[in-house]
Design a protein around this motif. Structure first.
Motif, PDB file in Angstrom:
ATOM      1  N   GLN A 186       0.978  -1.119   0.009  1.00  0.00           N
ATOM      2  CA  GLN A 186       0.144  -0.037  -0.468  1.00  0.00           C
ATOM      3  C   GLN A 186       0.934   1.493   0.248  1.00  0.00           C
ATOM      4  N   GLU A 188       1.925   4.354  -1.315  1.00  0.00           N
ATOM      5  CA  GLU A 188       1.934   5.706  -2.017  1.00  0.00           C
ATOM      6  C   GLU A 188       3.234   6.738  -2.442  1.00  0.00           C
ATOM      7  N   ARG A 194      -1.407   5.134  -5.200  1.00  0.00           N
ATOM      8  CA  ARG A 194      -0.957   4.073  -3.749  1.00  0.00           C
ATOM      9  C   ARG A 194      -1.392   2.787  -4.739  1.00  0.00           C
TER      10      ARG A 194
END
Length: 333
Positions: A186, A188, A194
């Motif tokens: 996960q 970014e 993401r």
């Protein structure tokens, strides 16, 4: 029947529902309707209860695919699906003395216990991480569920993450980390957004599901993200549910070939014609500082007496004992 009576139904009204076919009797005190799932109906008619991953799916867990029907029985019942003429039925031992409640699905702690003894290490990690992510299990629940397992079994399941949004992510992440690849979840990325997984510094792995990645709008969004990722120097690999959960042998071999080809390393670090070998991970220190407790982590390479420490002690300076951190200290990109 208790729930019907609590809702205000009288015996005459219940009999009327049975005569009209809007409800039918499954077992003493238990009724079903045309909307009752078939596997629950069949289990109750055998005087069984639904458990393991079939029960966890009903509770809202992400579970591995299965064609088996996982059921529990009372003492004195038949021992296996073969004796019932149903080899797809898996009966979990030990049999119960009595049902803990009148519900057709066993309580969550018992279903989790059965799943941990039934599934392999990856399957157990999938259901536990799903429970942690969905808020269906707490850290204490996981510790309690795993306390009955052997140290070797716990080492095979741990570490666990709280941010695993699907079992496909869990399966891919565990496969790569076992092979020494640094995997972040996960992540970014500026200009992209993401992503599910980032292996090394440049290999983006997206675990796509039909639910969230099949509409024309989402397909266009995914392609635009992939184009921008390629422009920024990333390699993008999209894996579908069947590729991960059905044809995993072929998929994992492709992943391994890509890692061996340094697809996850920055292009500027690639050396043409030279085989890069990751350095051996440092040996984990087994010395505990003053006031420090044993970590809830696979103690690879630790002395035998450390393995016999009570399970569940958490080191005071490491709150992410179930794997909230990006990964073990011995991972190398």
């Amino acid at each position: 029947r208790h729930e019907l009576e609590s809702a205000g139904y009288t015996r005459r009204q219940i009999d009327a529902l049975l005569q009209e076919g809007r409800m039918f009797r499954l077992a003493p005190g238990l009724y079903g309707s045309p909307l009752t799932p078939p596997h629950i109906t069949q289990a109750l008619r055998r005087n069984h209860r639904v458990t393991c991953i079939n029960a966890l799916k009903l509770y809202g867990f992400w579970v591995p695919p299965t064609s088996s029907r996982h059921e529990a029985r009372l003492r004195g019942g038949r021992r296996s699906g073969d004796t019932l003429g149903l080899p797809e039925v898996v009966l979990h031992d030990p049999p119960l003395r009595n049902w803990p409640d009148p519900h057709p699905v066993l309580p969550l702690p018992i279903a989790v216990e059965h799943a941990l003894h039934c599934l392999d290490d990856d399957g157990a990690a999938i259901v536990l991480e799903s429970g942690l992510h969905e808020g269906l299990l707490s850290d204490a629940d996981v510790v309690d569920a795993m306390s009955a397992l052997s140290a070797r079994r716990r080492d095979g399941i741990l570490p666990l993450r709280h941010d695993a949004q699907s079992g496909t992510e869990t399966k891919v992440t565990r496969y790569l980390r076992k092979r020494g690849v640094r995997v972040r979840t996960q992540v970014e990325i500026p200009g992209i957004g993401r992503v599910d997984l980032l292996a090394g510094e440049r290999l983006i792995i997206e675990c796509d599901s039909v639910l969230w990645h099949s509409s024309p709008e989402q397909v266009n969004t995914d392609r635009a993200r992939d184009l921008e990722a390629a422009h920024l120097g990333y390699a993008v690999l999209r894996l579908s549910y069947p590729q991960i959960m059905v044809t995993w042998d072929q998929t994992s071999q492709t992943l391994l070939d890509m890692i061996r080809a340094d697809e996850h390393r920055p292009e500027v670090a690639a050396v043409r014609g030279c085989t890069r070998i990751a350095p051996a991970p440092p040996r984990m220190s087994t010395r505990l500082r003053a006031g420090q407790k044993l970590r809830l982590w696979p103690e690879r390479g630790c002395p035998r007496h450390h393995r016999k420490r009570p399970f569940g002690l958490i080191t005071s300076d490491w709150p992410n004992h179930l794997g909230r951190s990006s990964g073990p200290a011995n991972e190398w990109s």
